[in-house]
Design an enzyme around this catalytic site. Structure first.
Site, mmCIF file in Angstrom:
data_model
loop_
_atom_site.group_PDB
_atom_site.id
_atom_site.type_symbol
_atom_site.label_atom_id
_atom_site.label_comp_id
_atom_site.label_asym_id
_atom_site.label_seq_id
_atom_site.Cartn_x
_atom_site.Cartn_y
_atom_site.Cartn_z
ATOM 1 N N VAL A 246 0.837 -1.192 0.000
ATOM 2 C CA VAL A 246 0.000 0.000 0.000
ATOM 3 C C VAL A 246 0.874 1.245 0.000
ATOM 4 C CG1 VAL A 246 -1.852 1.217 1.156
ATOM 5 C CG2 VAL A 246 -1.777 -1.283 1.233
ATOM 6 N N LYS A 247 0.634 2.082 -1.000
ATOM 7 C CA LYS A 247 1.428 3.298 -1.130
ATOM 8 C C LYS A 247 0.747 4.404 -0.331
ATOM 9 C CE LYS A 247 4.101 4.836 -5.097
ATOM 10 N NZ LYS A 247 4.007 5.113 -6.524
ATOM 11 N N ILE A 248 1.530 5.027 0.534
ATOM 12 C CA ILE A 248 0.985 6.025 1.461
ATOM 13 C C ILE A 248 1.764 7.323 1.272
ATOM 14 C CG2 ILE A 248 0.671 6.579 3.925
ATOM 15 C CD1 ILE A 248 -0.892 4.130 3.481
#
Ligand code: G3P
Length: 214
Positions: A82-84
């Site tokens: 998951v890119k945050i």
């Protein structure tokens, strides 16, 4: 250094995955918009093409909303990262997600202190953006220096967070990523194709082809 494809265009991923050297894929909202399909559709297709980390970016929001969105993507496939975004809410979200065993990639990193914040929160990956930093500072080695500084900082403090060199625009960025010791470079389709080329390879092939005819 591992090579990731920085694209959400399925045709491009289909082609480069056949080369056998792509270890993962990164996407972001701009790349998803360019692909013409939704993030969910893209994820479903990409996981069938590349068996490695696939980054899917959440919308910028408060930490709780990002965590909820992250859980949905992470549940879609074991390879989802998951890119945050690099914000305070993002750091809070990364801390929660890492305690849940969900892999994260902190994006839009432009300084060593941002990388330290991300790594301290337990990020699996950080993505320093080379091209955009070079543009801002009007230098061709600003991104390179950032990569080297982050690498050294992670080594000094024994962080396990891996560095994904991102916002790669040309071959020099690839070479700089290699020289800096980045763990991964995520590379757009046009640059991936450039990586196999050299004018002397073309010239040499021409000479060999003519010789073979004789
Ligand atoms: O890897 C991040 C990348 O997709 C951003 O690239 O060229 O928009 O700075 P760029």
């Amino acid at each position: 250094m591992k090579i990731f494809a920085d694209t959400a265009i399925i045709k491009e991923i289909e082609e480069v995955s056949k080369w056998g050297i792509i270890s993962g894929v990164t996407t972001n909202p701009s790349l998803i918009a360019k692909s013409g399909i939704s993030l969910e559709e893209a994820i479903k297709k990409i996981v069938g093409l590349v068996d490695g980390p696939i980054s899917a970016e959440v919308a910028e929001a408060d930490a709780e909303s990002m965590v909820e969105e992250a859980k949905i993507y992470a549940a879609m496939h074991k390879n989802i990262v998951v890119k945050i975004p690099m914000t305070i809410e993002g750091v809070k979200a990364v801390k929660i997600l890492s305690s849940m065993g969900i892999k994260t990639n902190v994006t839009l990193v432009f300084s060593v202190s941002q990388a330290l914040m991300a790594a301290s929160a337990g990020a699996t990956y950080v993505s320093p953006f080379l091209g955009r930093l070079d543009d801002l500072l009007k230098q061709d080695d600003a991104g390179f220096n950032l990569l080297k500084d982050i690498k050294e900082m992670f080594r000094t403090y024994n962080f396990k967070t891996q560095i994904i060199a991102a916002s790669i625009r040309h071959l020099n960025h690839v070479n700089q990523s290699i020289k800096s010791g980045a763990d991964i470079a995520t590379i757009p389709y046009n640059v991936l194709k450039e990586m196999v080329k050299h004018e002397l390879t073309d010239k040499g092939l021409q000479i060999f082809r003519e010789a073979a005819k004789k």
